[in-house]
Each structure stands twice: as C-alpha cells, then as structure tokens.
Design a protein around this motif. Structure first.
Motif, PDB file in Angstrom:
ATOM      1  N   GLN A 277       0.893  -1.226   0.131  1.00  0.00           N
ATOM      2  CA  GLN A 277      -0.046  -0.212   0.218  1.00  0.00           C
ATOM      3  C   GLN A 277       0.958   1.415   0.316  1.00  0.00           C
ATOM      4  O   GLN A 277       0.875   2.422  -1.031  1.00  0.00           O
ATOM      5  CB  GLN A 277      -1.363  -0.099   1.470  1.00  0.00           C
ATOM      6  CG  GLN A 277      -1.557  -1.345   1.540  1.00  0.00           C
ATOM      7  CD  GLN A 277      -2.818  -1.514   0.756  1.00  0.00           C
ATOM      8  OE1 GLN A 277      -3.104   0.120  -0.505  1.00  0.00           O
ATOM      9  NE2 GLN A 277      -3.393  -2.340   0.334  1.00  0.00           N
TER      10      GLN A 277
ATOM     11  N   VAL B  47       3.695   1.592  -1.446  1.00  0.00           N
ATOM     12  CA  VAL B  47       4.785   0.953  -2.552  1.00  0.00           C
ATOM     13  C   VAL B  47       3.154   1.715  -3.365  1.00  0.00           C
ATOM     14  O   VAL B  47       4.016   3.029  -3.734  1.00  0.00           O
ATOM     15  CB  VAL B  47       4.877   0.255  -3.325  1.00  0.00           C
ATOM     16  CG1 VAL B  47       4.756  -0.310  -4.940  1.00  0.00           C
ATOM     17  CG2 VAL B  47       6.193  -0.003  -1.829  1.00  0.00           C
ATOM     18  N   ALA B  48       2.104   1.426  -3.369  1.00  0.00           N
ATOM     19  CA  ALA B  48       1.162   2.244  -4.449  1.00  0.00           C
ATOM     20  C   ALA B  48       1.548   3.649  -4.113  1.00  0.00           C
ATOM     21  O   ALA B  48       0.988   4.604  -4.818  1.00  0.00           O
ATOM     22  CB  ALA B  48      -0.224   1.129  -4.039  1.00  0.00           C
TER      23      ALA B  48
ATOM     24  N   LEU C  87       3.321   6.137  -3.477  1.00  0.00           N
ATOM     25  CA  LEU C  87       4.455   6.659  -3.849  1.00  0.00           C
ATOM     26  C   LEU C  87       4.145   6.808  -5.261  1.00  0.00           C
ATOM     27  O   LEU C  87       4.451   8.331  -5.309  1.00  0.00           O
ATOM     28  CB  LEU C  87       5.315   5.620  -4.399  1.00  0.00           C
ATOM     29  CG  LEU C  87       6.256   5.790  -2.356  1.00  0.00           C
ATOM     30  CD1 LEU C  87       7.479   4.166  -3.225  1.00  0.00           C
ATOM     31  CD2 LEU C  87       6.797   6.309  -2.081  1.00  0.00           C
ATOM     32  N   ASP C  88       2.781   6.866  -6.355  1.00  0.00           N
ATOM     33  CA  ASP C  88       2.749   7.156  -7.414  1.00  0.00           C
ATOM     34  C   ASP C  88       1.636   8.150  -7.624  1.00  0.00           C
ATOM     35  O   ASP C  88       2.298   8.693  -8.243  1.00  0.00           O
ATOM     36  CB  ASP C  88       1.824   5.883  -8.014  1.00  0.00           C
ATOM     37  CG  ASP C  88       2.631   5.091  -8.948  1.00  0.00           C
ATOM     38  OD1 ASP C  88       3.480   5.787  -9.545  1.00  0.00           O
ATOM     39  OD2 ASP C  88       2.930   4.157  -8.776  1.00  0.00           O
TER      40      ASP C  88
ATOM     41  N   GLY D 207      11.234   7.247  -3.630  1.00  0.00           N
ATOM     42  CA  GLY D 207      11.662   5.726  -3.202  1.00  0.00           C
ATOM     43  C   GLY D 207      12.629   5.189  -4.173  1.00  0.00           C
ATOM     44  O   GLY D 207      13.171   5.971  -5.579  1.00  0.00           O
TER      45      GLY D 207
END
Lengths: 535, 535
Positions: free
Chosen positions: A29, A31-32, A34-35, A42
């Motif tokens: 979550q 990582v997601a 970061l977009d 990152g």
C-alpha cells in the motif's frame, strides 16, 4: 486516502522525502501511494542492508533523516548491521517496518517474528501502531525522536557543513491492515527538541584546564568536526597550545586544504598511548572516552593513559557540540584568529606497483574539491589515508564509526543522493565490499557520480593482523583459509559490470591515477579495482 | 588447550564437525584452534547469511547440526534472516557467537550490542558462557538442545532419507576472554532427548476418522515427507481413499520416480480452498494448520475451509512423525502394500523461448538420480516445478519454509558439503539470489557439484502480483520502479564469473537443456542464467 498515504504524507510534512526501500507484500500500500506523491523519492535497494546504510549516508550529509521501508522481521534483520553503524554514528533515521495485519499475528504465519526485539537492539525509539488514528502522530513522533538527540537545526544555512548528523534511530512498526484502512489526516511538522547548551560549570572547568599549567587535549566528535568546529579548535590550540584529537573513523569529518587539521586517534591501542602520552587532562567535546575496539589478554580496554584525567565538557548526545566548542574558543582565545596553514598540495607518487603505502597518495593528489569520501578502507587506509589527504582540496570524510563492515557502498549511495552536485569517492576494502555488493546496482540505476575504489588485498587483512596478535605462533593452513579471500580470486570488475557499473583494474599507481581521473571526469558511477600487494 | 579448543573439541565429541564461519577478532582463538583439529572442517563464507543458510542446508541433508561461527551482534544480525528460515524448517543448528571479553562489555566499545535480544528472535536455546568451566557443558547442551525437538536418531542408517531434520536453533555466546583462557577438558557426547510417540488417544481418533464415513485428508510435514513416510501415506490412501497434502515449500521432501506422490498445498489461498474443498476432517501429521502467508482485506487468514475440522495427530515438534504415520498405516491398511505407480518419464518440451510454463519441464526431463534440488524459484516455480519433476528420477527438494528470501545459494552450499556424492541443483529466483550472492564464491572455493539456475524474470514478480491484488488500479511508474529489477539489467553470468563460477546464459528451452546437461556432466559449480519472458 488510506493509512499508508497518511503515513507517507506525514513523513513529507516532517521533511522526510527520500525512502530507501526493499518492500514486500505488507508494504504494497505504501508502494502504491508513492505514485500519488512523487515528492517522496523511492529508491529501490536489492538488500535491506543497502537501504539502511544508504539512509545513514543520506542523513550524515543532510542532517535530515531518510526513511527506510523494510519487510517484516527478516527484512529488518537484514538491515540491522548498518543500523548498528548508524546508531554509532548518531545518525537520525526512521525505519518503517511493515508487519502482518493484527488479525494475522496470532496465526504465526511463516514470516512472523519478534520485530520489537530486533528493532530494540539498534533503535532509541520503537513504536508499533495500533490504530489508524495513531499513524499520523506516530510518524511525526518517529521523526522528532530521530532528531531529538542534539542535531543542529538543519534550516540554519549559515554553514552548510554544520549539519553534521547527531540523531538517533526510530523504528515504526506498521501493521498491514492499518495501511489498507481508510486513513486519517496526516500529522503536521513536529519540531524536534533543540539541543541543550553545555553545562556552565563544565564550561568553566574546561576553561580553567585549558588555561592552566598542566598539559590538556581535546577529543572532539559530532558537529565539532565541521569546518566551524575545527576552526574553533585551531583557535584554542593557537591560544593555549591544546591539541585536538578525533576518533579514528568519525561519522563525518571535514578535511583538506584550508581546513584546520585534527589528528585522528590511531586504531591500535599502542598508537593512542603514544598520541596521548603526557596529556594530563583529556576534555571530551561530543566524544566518548576512547576505548579499544577489542580486549586483549592483560591489556587495558580504556585507552586513556594512566595519569590522564577525563573531563566531559559536552556529552555525545543532547548538547550542541559546535556551540560549546565555539564558546570555549571565545573564552580561551578571544580575538585570536584560526591559523591559516599554507601547505603544499599533495603530489602523486612515482609509478610503482600498488601497495598499502602508496594508493592513498594517488587519491590525495587527485581528489576533487568538495568530494564526499566514504572511508571503509580499514587496514589499507588506517595509517595512510589521513596524511595523504590532509592537504587535498577540502572534502568530507564519512567513517566506519560502528565497525560493522559492509557500510561503504550503501553510505556512498545515500551520500550521492543527498549531494547530487558533489563527487562521491568510496574507498572500499575488498572483504567488506561483499557484504552489500548489490549497492552497486543502485549506484547504476540512480546514475550517481560515485567512484568506488576497491582496495583488493585478497584477504581479511585486519584479521590476519589480529590472529598474529593472539601470539599463537605461525598461522596454519586451516586458519589461513578462513582469512584469505583468494582461491578463487574475486574479480570486482566483473561484479561491477554485472550490476551495470563500468569498471577497470589498476595494478600500479599510474594506472590508478589515470583511471581515477577518468572516472571523476565522466558522469555516472564507476568502479576501480586496485589490486594491492598482499599485506 | 585454551577455552576455544575446549569448545571445538566438545563440538567434535558431539558429532558437529563442520563450521560455516565468518569470523572476527573475538573468534580468532577458535580459528587458530582449527589448525590443531583438522577433523573440524572450517568453511569460509563471505557474509553471515551465507554461513547460517549453509548450516541449514547441511542439517537438512544429514539430520546433524553444523556450527556457525559469527562475530558479535552485527555478525549474528547478518545471519538472522536465514536463521529465521532454519527455525521454520525445524533445522538443528548451533550458532557460536563470539563476544567481547567480560571486562570489556561495560566499555560499550563500537561493536557492543544486545546479542541475546537478537539471538532470541530465532533461537530455542540461548546461553552466554560465564566461566571457562561452562564451555564444555555449554557446548554439549547447545548441541543436545538443537537435537531435542524430535529429530530421529541420525545413527539409524536403515533409511538414509529418514534423517529429515527436525530440530531447533541453539545460540552459544562465547566471551573472548574465555576463549583465550586455559581450557578445561571437553565435554563428552550428550545424548539428545529422543522424540516421543504420538498420543494413543490421538492415534485412535485418527484411525476412526480415516476409516469413518466422512471425507478426511492428511497434511504431512517433517519426517513424514521422507520416502518411508510417503509410502505409509500411499498405503493409507489405497486402503481408505484419504489423500495427503504437504506444505507448499517443505523443508525437505522426497519426490520423483518410484516415490509416492503427495500434493503440495498451493501458495495462494484460492488454490488451497479448492484443494481442501469437501474435506470434512484435516488430520495434521507433523504439520501446522495451513495459514495464508499474508492477510488480505476481508479474507480469512486460516486456509482450512469453513466446515473442515482440524485434528492434530502429531505436533510439529517433539514427536516421531514417521513412526506415527507408519503406525497409522499399520492400523488402517494392514497388509496393504503401497501402490507402485509406473509413469512415463518426463520429456523435454519443444524448443521455444523460455517462460514460466516451460523451464521446469527442462529441469524435470534432465534431473539426475538422487539430485538434491534447492527450490527458491518462487513465482517461476510455485505452480510448475512439482508437476514437472514428479516423475523425474527420485530426488530430494529443499524448500523455502520460512519465506525469508535469500536462502537458496547458501542452502545449496551446505547440502553439497553434506552430500558430496549427490548433484545439487539450485533453482534460484533472480531478486532473491542477490541477498546472498557471495555464496557462489564458496561454491567455487569448495569446488562443489552445484548447478545453479537463475530464473531471471527481471522483477520481484511475486510483489507485482501482490500489488495487483491490492486492487488499486494500474501500477504507476514510482511503484513499478520499486518492483522492477531492470534498468540496468543484472548480468548473472558476470556476477558468477566474478566469484569464480563458470556461467552461461540460456534464452530457449534447447539452450537451457544443453547447458544444464553440460553443467551436470562437468565436475564443480556452474551457473546458468535462464532469461525468462517477463511475468
């Protein structure tokens, strides 16, 4: 917005905007998210020890913590050795460790382990989040705690080198279900506790000692090793004759032309005994009392000679080291300027086979202005690097304060990301390089100006020396096999090429000089394998 | 004789005669003692995670613990992730962790840390030695404790495959001053506590369930997955129709031609739900109840379907799993022989570009008799390896029971040392390989018959799948960057060559077949980089 985004935005609100990551399922979550927040950079590391070492290097150069993103207990475990180093370097650093969802903990699924116990071995602050509402405050507290051990205010731009890190490690454990649940608003910036001033009576006592009749010396660490700190120390020496020392491998040290010289204590007890011989009072300024790295039969572990009294002017955390050192200089050397030593620039050595005694001279002769030198040269550099670079253009040196090998390549990664306009030179012992070799891949992916010089003596040279010190007579074949890095020889140029870093091999001082100059002149990462005569 | 020699000789007396070492100063006395005792084989590993993983692989194949030799807290920390895996695999293992001399502890010298806390996260037994007289008894206790969780007697040679490891991790902390002090006589062999028999009422209940009217299934682990155990399970199935399952990646599993087949549970919850659909009673034989590796929103963590009752015939430690399974077979299938399935040998696939669906068929078609297959293929193998190798010549498979990636290359090292007459095949995912890549150097130095196949799909494929499961829509560039192992591509043939292991690259099934056959036919280590179509 989910909980992971609350966490990410709170870190951003608190000026944490780089995350060295080796994520797993429980961090997806984050990582997601970061977009949706490109202002958080990152950086993928292929091993957690690279991520933690990089966060250490980043904070040593900026004074601000980076985050790591680690996967459960085993991911944290892989990062512990470089967290140990960061702790000893007093680096501010925030670990974000994903954990199983609360409902999942009791199932003892395969990756379950005691994260708190592992985190506690390196962290000053550990918190497991228990509810979504805790995420924002928890993340803000984590950053504040990392910065509340006496770090100078990083917003003070009057002396960029003043941001010598002096912080601590925070570890935030984030259960996966909090990350995927609806989030609460991110917490605002929380001001860290500012460092205290030195105690007035300690200061008066130090002034008395330095101006008194008995020989005294300073042992300086932390922000006292910035250019401002070293100028203060030089003024004190000029006015009172008091010499200054620093630890063998401080977290960060300013060095080179125009920078007042300070003498690092030797690695060996015998060297320190000689350096401190005759000193009646040793005044600690942000430093700890010098102790041997290891005990030996019948030798003292404390390195201060018998007859030397130790006085603590500034403890190693919580007090503004630089302010105290400056105050001390004002008190004992009012109006005295720092001497401006004019010394000859270093010259390259004659062309010959590379060995312990000449490689560092090549580096010193070619080091560019404002280089960041990451020093994990260990045996090859412990007696040679400081003199060879003392008159090179001014630079910063980042040392192995915690002695856990494998920090060099990762610290270089973080330092290069922190200082994109400065060349980074990583002086890396061969055995130690292999602990975190995949950092080279991140050097390549991030296209960083890092020149790595592998000092390849094909052995754990420091251990050969230690084994000889056991006094057990000649070293036999079984013991030799455990200290020798040959059979087969390791080809570091192949390892670098395999990770996407262009590499060359040097066997002579002329080859090293040519390759080092070429690497510095060409953008992006490079590796030079300096093959040294075996120690 | 000094304390280090007392320790070494006690380990030898207790049948521990391999030591995977990454030593430091505090272990130099032990290293020196190796020259006086060549019957202890010291194996240098260039990173502690290699040493701990190798010790795991060694014990999985011999049933006997190896020792590790680790340097202080940071050295232990570097080995923790593979100790976590060894713990989950119930592997007997003895860590010897050197520490500072007692007099030195209070000085908080640079490498000082809390060794007990770190050791406790993976060890069933931790002891700090306090006096020289404790060394012998302490080392003997450490070995006995590692073997006292239900390991079958390794001296029972009636079925070599019976020595499926079932032990625990012991950690012995050895202050340096005890090592250098005059030693006491080594302790003799201490017999480990033998495993118990299964509880009679549990056995009666299991017999009743398997012969009753409701559908039942067995879930088997540990020594139940030896050839003898699988024969017992096959007899039970023939007599009662009860199918048997095993965990997705058990510590050690016998498989191949002539070996009764057992179905591994799928990695995904959906697969397990389908496999156990309609099962009314699940009987655990040395296995734990199946749980998901990770929690997902709104999905249960326990994988046993609603309506299935779980019964524990044999707990996962302390009871002789094989004896219990054999007793159960005698009770429900007296006189019934195991079926002897005659199946066609696997055939190689047509020549085509390598991808998830065909690489394992190449391995299955060429696998030699009595191979030891180390399986860290993860995404690339989770659905393909078991069917592709089910009818290959009989072999043993060592799996990633603890899910902490980076075990494959080290476990292969240990397994090859344990079984010098058997070919070792290491099926290794690319991302995971990089955690402990320096194991390749030890493959080369020890000149072991290990063929490593890197399954290079240039991503953390399992995480891409996990991120898709978060249901957050298309994956953006920032998230992609954290899961993608390209930019630059990693050249595993260069990494292997740099460590002294000959390497080739295969892009098609024919190339893989030719290179795999050639590697198996040539003594010494080899690496094949199988470049797979991205997942």
């Amino acid at each position: 917005m989910n909980g992971a985004e609350t966490l990410l935005r709170t870190l951003l609100n608190n000026d944490v905007n780089v995350c060295f990551a080796n994520p797993g399922t429980s961090e997806m979550q984050f990582v997601a998210a970061l977009d949706r927040h490109p202002e958080m950079r990152g950086v993928l590391c292929l091993f957690e020890g690279v991520a933690t070492g990089a966060a250490d290097g980043y904070a040593r150069m900026t004074g601000r913590p980076a985050a790591t993103l680690l996967h459960l207990g085993p991911g944290l475990a892989n990062g512990l050795a470089n967290l140990h180093n960061a702790r000893r370097a007093r680096t501010p650093l925030v670990n974000v460790v994903g954990d199983h969802a609360l409902s999942h903990k009791a199932l003892d699924s395969p990756l379950e382990s005691d994260i708190e116990a592992a985190a506690g071995t390196v962290s000053s602050w550990v918190r497991r989040l228990g509810a979504v509402a805790d995420i924002g405050p928890g993340a803000a507290d984590a950053v504040a705690a990392a910065l509340s051990a006496g770090v100078p205010d990083p917003t003070d731009a009057s002396d960029p080198s003043r941001t010598g890190a002096s912080g601590a490690i925070s570890t935030l454990i984030v259960p996966a279900d909090l990350s995927w649940s609806p989030g609460t608003p991110p917490a605002p910036r929380r001001a860290p506790r500012p460092p205290r001033a030195a105690d007035a009576s300690d200061m008066a006592r130090a002034v008395e000692l330095l101006t008194g009749p008995e020989p005294a010396a300073l042992l300086i660490d932390g922000a006292g090793l910035t250019e401002s700190g070293l100028h203060a120390a030089a003024r004190i020496q000029k006015a009172t004759g008091t010499p200054s020392f620093c630890p063998t491998w401080p977290a960060r040290l300013r060095r080179g032309a125009g920078v007042p010289h300070i003498q690092p204590l030797g690695y060996r007890a015998e060297a320190v005994a000689s350096q401190l011989s005759g000193v009646r009072h040793l005044v600690l300024v942000g430093a700890r009392e010098p102790v041997a790295s290891f005990a030996y039969p019948g030798r003292p572990g404390v390195l201060t000679p018998r007859g030397t009294t130790v006085h603590r002017l500034v403890p190693d955390t919580g007090v503004d080291v630089l302010a105290a050192l400056t105050e001390l200089a004002e008190a004992v050397a009012p109006g005295v300027p720092a001497p401006a030593p004019v010394r000859a620039a270093p010259v390259p050595p004659a062309d010959e086979e590379l060995h312990t005694g000449n490689w560092a001279q090549v580096i010193g002769a070619l080091l560019p202005q404002e280089a960041v030198v990451v020093d994990e040269s260990i045996t090859e550099g412990m007696d040679t690097l400081a003199p060879a670079t003392a008159d090179a253009p001014a630079h910063d040196v980042l040392g192995l304060a915690g002695l856990a090998i494998g920090q060099g390549l990762p610290v270089a990664l973080g330092a290069a990301l922190a200082c994109p306009d400065r060349p980074v030179v990583c002086l890396q012992a061969d055995g130690s390089a292999l602990y975190t070799i995949s950092a080279l891949w991140s050097h390549a992916r991030e296209n960083l100006d890092i020149t790595t010089v592998i000092l390849n003596n094909r052995s754990y040279a420091i251990l050969r020396a230690e084994l000889e010190r056991t006094g057990k007579g000649p070293i036999g074949p079984a013991a030799t096999a455990l200290l020798d890095l040959g059979r087969p020889d390791i080809d570091f140029t192949a390892l670098a090429a395999g990770m996407g870093v262009p590499a060359t091999r040097a066997r002579t001082t002329a080859e090293l000089a040519a390759q080092f100059a070429a690497a510095l002149a060409t953008p992006g990462p490079h590796l030079i394998e300096a093959v040294l005569r075996p120690v």
